[in-house]
Design an enzyme around this catalytic site. Structure first.
Site, PDB file in Angstrom:
ATOM      1  N   CYS A  32     -32.968  50.712   9.707  1.00 27.39           N
ATOM      2  CA  CYS A  32     -32.069  49.993  10.622  1.00 27.39           C
ATOM      3  C   CYS A  32     -31.066  50.956  11.257  1.00 27.39           C
ATOM      4  O   CYS A  32     -30.198  51.493  10.570  1.00 27.39           O
ATOM      5  CB  CYS A  32     -31.364  48.886   9.827  1.00 27.39           C
ATOM      6  SG  CYS A  32     -29.973  48.115  10.664  1.00 27.39           S
ATOM      7  N   CYS A  35     -27.405  49.998  10.897  1.00 29.21           N
ATOM      8  CA  CYS A  35     -27.006  50.197   9.501  1.00 29.21           C
ATOM      9  C   CYS A  35     -26.634  51.658   9.261  1.00 29.21           C
ATOM     10  O   CYS A  35     -25.640  51.965   8.594  1.00 29.21           O
ATOM     11  CB  CYS A  35     -28.136  49.810   8.548  1.00 29.21           C
ATOM     12  SG  CYS A  35     -28.631  48.081   8.653  1.00 29.21           S
TER      13      CYS A  35
END
Length: 107
Positions: A32, A35
């Site tokens: 991600c 993230c």
């Protein structure tokens, strides 16, 4: 408490959120991009809040049961637990100030 984000898994989750009055859990995954962009902020928050807030990271791929239990459908998702109960939730890549403000409401 540690100055680095604590590694949280399905097996240590319950114990972890009860080990401190305030726990910030970053639900994330290695693949991600947002993230990964949030990672330095999470590390800063762990250092700045050492002794006040336990900051942890839970990889949703490694620990899907906990992510499912808390209905984490988008990552990154940050959940603030106070006394073992969910107190606040931030979804998406948030600026540090927004996270700090959310933590301050619960301290």
């Amino acid at each position: 408490m540690t100055t680095q984000p604590f590694h949280i898994t399905d097996s240590n989750f319950e114990q972890t959120i009860k080990s401190s009055s305030i726990v910030l859990v970053d639900f994330w995954a290695a693949w991600c991009g947002p993230c990964r962009a949030l990672m330095p902020i999470i590390e800063e928050l762990a250092q700045e809040n050492c002794g006040k807030v336990l900051v942890g990271k839970l990889d949703v791929d490694e620990s899907p049961q906990t992510a499912e239990k808390f209905q984490v459908f988008s990552i990154p998702t940050l959940i603030i637990f106070k006394d073992g109960q969910e107190a606040d939730r931030l979804v998406g890549l948030c600026p540090k100030a927004r996270i700090t403000d959310a933590l301050a409401k619960h301290q």
